[in-house]
Enzyme design. Structure first.
Site, PDB file in Angstrom:
ATOM      1  CG  ASN A 135      -1.703   1.263   1.384  1.00  0.00           C
ATOM      2  OD1 ASN A 135      -1.726   2.109   0.490  1.00  0.00           O
ATOM      3  ND2 ASN A 135      -2.371   1.414   2.521  1.00  0.00           N
ATOM      4  CD  GLU A 177      -3.520  -2.421   7.130  1.00  0.00           C
ATOM      5  OE1 GLU A 177      -2.446  -2.701   6.596  1.00  0.00           O
ATOM      6  OE2 GLU A 177      -4.097  -1.317   6.947  1.00  0.00           O
ATOM      7  CE  LYS A 197      -0.074   3.114   4.819  1.00  0.00           C
ATOM      8  NZ  LYS A 197       0.023   3.151   6.269  1.00  0.00           N
ATOM      9  CB  SER A 229       5.101  -2.114  11.853  1.00  0.00           C
ATOM     10  OG  SER A 229       4.731  -0.780  12.152  1.00  0.00           O
ATOM     11  CG  HIS A 234      -5.785   2.044   5.086  1.00  0.00           C
ATOM     12  ND1 HIS A 234      -5.341   2.928   6.047  1.00  0.00           N
ATOM     13  CD2 HIS A 234      -4.807   1.114   4.946  1.00  0.00           C
ATOM     14  CE1 HIS A 234      -4.134   2.533   6.455  1.00  0.00           C
ATOM     15  NE2 HIS A 234      -3.790   1.437   5.800  1.00  0.00           N
ATOM     16  CD  GLU A 283      -2.810   5.392   6.723  1.00  0.00           C
ATOM     17  OE1 GLU A 283      -2.783   5.428   5.483  1.00  0.00           O
ATOM     18  OE2 GLU A 283      -1.910   4.845   7.399  1.00  0.00           O
ATOM     19  N   GLY A 343       2.541   2.089  10.796  1.00  0.00           N
ATOM     20  CA  GLY A 343       3.540   3.154  10.685  1.00  0.00           C
ATOM     21  C   GLY A 343       4.258   3.470  11.987  1.00  0.00           C
TER      22      GLY A 343
HETATM   23  P1  13P Z   1       3.023   0.197   7.654  1.00  0.00           P
HETATM   24  O1  13P Z   1       3.481  -1.114   7.059  1.00  0.00           O
HETATM   25  O2  13P Z   1       3.811   1.377   7.170  1.00  0.00           O
HETATM   26  O3  13P Z   1       2.881   0.113   9.145  1.00  0.00           O
HETATM   27  O4  13P Z   1       1.541   0.436   7.080  1.00  0.00           O
HETATM   28  C1  13P Z   1       0.603  -0.567   7.194  1.00  0.00           C
HETATM   29  C2  13P Z   1      -0.576  -0.195   6.406  1.00  0.00           C
HETATM   30  O5  13P Z   1      -1.312   0.716   6.764  1.00  0.00           O
HETATM   31  C3  13P Z   1      -0.830  -0.917   5.155  1.00  0.00           C
HETATM   32  O6  13P Z   1      -2.094  -0.631   4.660  1.00  0.00           O
END
Ligand code: 13P
Length: 249
Positions: free
Chosen positions: A9, A166, A11, A212, A94, A96, A172
């Site tokens: 992803n 997740e 982002k 992560s 997601h 976010e 992150g």
């Molecule tokens: P990270 O791997 O950067 O923690 O992000 C996970 C994520 O949100 C994947 O959609």
């Protein structure tokens, strides 16, 4: 036997030209016949990434999609646009997007139904906050997210879906859920799918862990009975993603 699916992803990272550079760098590193490899990229990168991944094992996914067919929805991307561009997967819900863009379980459900209508496989995200985990309501919360997400989805459709568990506190932050924590929730998700549908649907659906994920944590995570791969953020933008995809080598 479920085939593993490991998706990046990206982002809100990578300009179209940088996206092509990254694909060219990662292309030789992410070859693994035992894994479905998906790059979920920003909308503006979809066309150049589609071109750059031609003839490779990389499939291209979107990070979001609207739940209407077309019309006066300034700034949104329609399912038909994704299909026409050759997109096979779309991340839906997601955390976010739920946090910053007001997505709810209900809009997530609408998007999932629309994705299936257009033959795009949704990667359906769920996950608890740190507070919810500390309150001991993780499983209840996830079950509710799953039940609403799958409303009016047929068993046949559900069997092809991908769910990404997740935990928000692991995204992150460098804080990976322990293998036990990740397996516990992924197993509860599968049980929830069995309750909504049946054992065959639960056995077919693929469940990823995200939060992560690194080259170091991937092998143990992906070896769990109910973890069928990962949704990878930060590490999907680096050569490390090749090691994650080849977690079993
Ligand atoms: P990270 O791997 O950067 O923690 O992000 C996970 C994520 O949100 C994947 O959609």
């Amino acid at each position: 036997m479920r085939k593993k699916i490991i998706a990046g992803n990206w982002k809100m990272n990578m300009t179209p030209s940088k996206a092509v550079d990254l694909v060219n760098e990662l292309k030789p590193l992410v070859v693994n016949d035992e894994v479905d490899v998906v790059f979920c990229v920003p909308a503006i990168d979809i066309i150049p990434v589609m071109e750059a991944t031609k003839g490779t094992n990389i499939q291209v996914g979107a990070e979001n999609m609207y739940f209407e067919d077309k019309g006066a929805y300034t700034g949104e991307i329609s399912p038909e646009m994704l299909v026409d561009a050759g997109v096979k997967y779309v991340i839906i819900g997601h955390s976010e997007r739920r946090e910053y863009f007001a997505e709810t379980d209900e809009t997530v459900n609408k998007k999932i139904l629309k994705a299936f209508e257009y033959g795009i496989t949704p990667i359906i995200c769920c996950g608890e906050s740190l507070t919810q985990r500390e309150q001991g309501i993780t499983i209840d919360w996830i079950r509710q997210q799953i039940k609403i997400a799958f409303q009016n989805v047929t068993a046949e459709q559900a069997a092809t879906a991908v769910i990404a568990y997740e935990p928000i506190w692991a995204i992150g932050t460098g804080k990976v859920a322990t293998t036990e924590q990740a397996q516990e929730v992924c197993s509860a998700i599968r049980a929830c799918i069995a309750e909504i549908y049946d054992e065959a649907t639960a056995a077919a659906i693929r469940i990823q862990y995200g939060g992560s994920v690194s080259a170091a944590s991937a092998p143990e995570l992906f070896a769990q009975a109910d973890i069928d791969g990962g949704l990878v953020g930060g590490a999907s933008l680096k050569p490390d993603f090749g090691k994650i995809v080849n977690y079993n080598k």
